[in-house]
Scaffold this active site. Sequence first.
Site, short mmCIF file in Angstrom:
data_model
loop_
_atom_site.label_atom_id
_atom_site.label_comp_id
_atom_site.label_asym_id
_atom_site.label_seq_id
_atom_site.Cartn_x
_atom_site.Cartn_y
_atom_site.Cartn_z
N HIS A 71 -14.37 -2.16 1.62
CA HIS A 71 -13.15 -1.95 0.83
C HIS A 71 -12.38 -3.29 0.69
O HIS A 71 -12.02 -3.68 -0.43
CB HIS A 71 -12.30 -0.89 1.55
CG HIS A 71 -10.95 -0.65 0.95
ND1 HIS A 71 -10.62 0.55 0.37
CD2 HIS A 71 -9.85 -1.44 0.84
CE1 HIS A 71 -9.37 0.48 -0.07
NE2 HIS A 71 -8.88 -0.71 0.21
N GLU A 72 -12.19 -3.98 1.82
CA GLU A 72 -11.44 -5.25 1.77
C GLU A 72 -12.22 -6.34 1.06
O GLU A 72 -11.66 -7.18 0.36
CB GLU A 72 -11.08 -5.72 3.19
CG GLU A 72 -10.14 -4.79 3.94
CD GLU A 72 -8.88 -4.45 3.17
OE1 GLU A 72 -8.36 -5.32 2.45
OE2 GLU A 72 -8.42 -3.31 3.28
N HIS A 75 -11.71 -6.04 -2.69
CA HIS A 75 -10.47 -6.71 -3.11
C HIS A 75 -10.69 -8.22 -3.18
O HIS A 75 -10.32 -8.87 -4.15
CB HIS A 75 -9.36 -6.48 -2.07
CG HIS A 75 -8.77 -5.09 -2.06
ND1 HIS A 75 -8.27 -4.50 -3.17
CD2 HIS A 75 -8.57 -4.22 -1.04
CE1 HIS A 75 -7.79 -3.29 -2.84
NE2 HIS A 75 -7.96 -3.10 -1.54
ZN LIG Z 1 -7.13 -1.68 -0.25
#
Ligand SMILES: [Zn+2]
Length: 380
Positions: A71-72, A75
């Site tokens: 998830h990170e 980004h």
């Molecule tokens: Zn996030």
Amino acid sequence: MYTMQLRGINLLKIRGVQVVIDYSWFVIFLLVVFSMAESYFPRTEKSYSTPEYWLMGIVAALLLFLSVLAHELAHSLVAMGQGMRVLSIRLFIFGGVAQVSSEPRSGRHEFLIALAGPATSMALACIFGSVYLVLWMGGWLRPVAAVAGYLATANGLLAFFNMIPGFPLDGGRILRAILWDRWNDLTRATKTASRIGNGFALVLILFGAVLLFFTQALVAGLWFIFIGLFMKQSAVGSYQAAVLKEALKGVQVRQIMTENVVSVDWLTSLDELIRDYVYRHHLSSFPVLDREEFVGMVSLADIRPVPKELWGFKQVRDVMTAADRVLSLRPGDDATEALTRMVAADVGRMPVLEDGRLVGIVSRRDIMNLFKIKSDLGLT
Ligand SMILES: [Zn+2]
């Protein structure tokens, strides 16, 4: 002088991004393993032994960790694709944070960066969900199916929770991006999104309190309260940062720096440094000069490791942080940028150099005072 310290374990580097595991993350890891092995899996899958449940718990917790990391990373990769620099990804008790060196250039850029995380979690939820469905329908590999089912739920919840439109959650960033694009005013958009984030944090805290006082769910109650407090703190911080940035807009370092700098000759003994400088000026760090040349900074933190008996024998040049390792500013730098850098490096004062010459010094206190004066005058 301090440089930026990351409290935790530097795990690995992915495309130049340092992945750091904060010590607090191990708390959540153990909590997940324990609750999976002792409660969740024994309830959903009945016919296994305790070691097998623990193995399932450990595998589930590790895959959950990889899911949060993915998830990170999503980004980060989108941000890097836009030319931004990502310093680190930090996994801690409430999840992950990607530290980016600057703000996105526009609402549209931020929109994509913010969306990438929840979209990845949603995709992972679908993948784990499919694995679960296939195995479950075929009646194969029941423990694997159970772990996949858990991860599908966890990733789905991760996506859902992050899409709540309160800053600094991803949903709040998306909201801010849309408002920013519409209003063309980042400060105003940040204020609105962080106000909503603050409101949502209060709802979480209240919800946690209700769980705590009216049900048996002690851990869950405390958990919601802590997450709420953490979010509230971030939301209030973002709001204040936005106000501060507005107040300091267009202010340059040269306008706020102190030009009559109290500096120390590099041959000064530590005894003299304490007596004639630290006690007299009540400052904790000083620029060090060799005649006119700036050669470093000396701070209390540099002196502390030296035994007191040696203070008469050691000179400033023996303990100072040399110029090439000192973070400095230029007169034309932005005041906001200066403050950001000082906070990141955790220093109270930063020298201002022009062509290698010391021309002034800026303290965090000066910047905050300016902010206070401006807000007292109603200029923010
Ligand atoms: Zn996030």
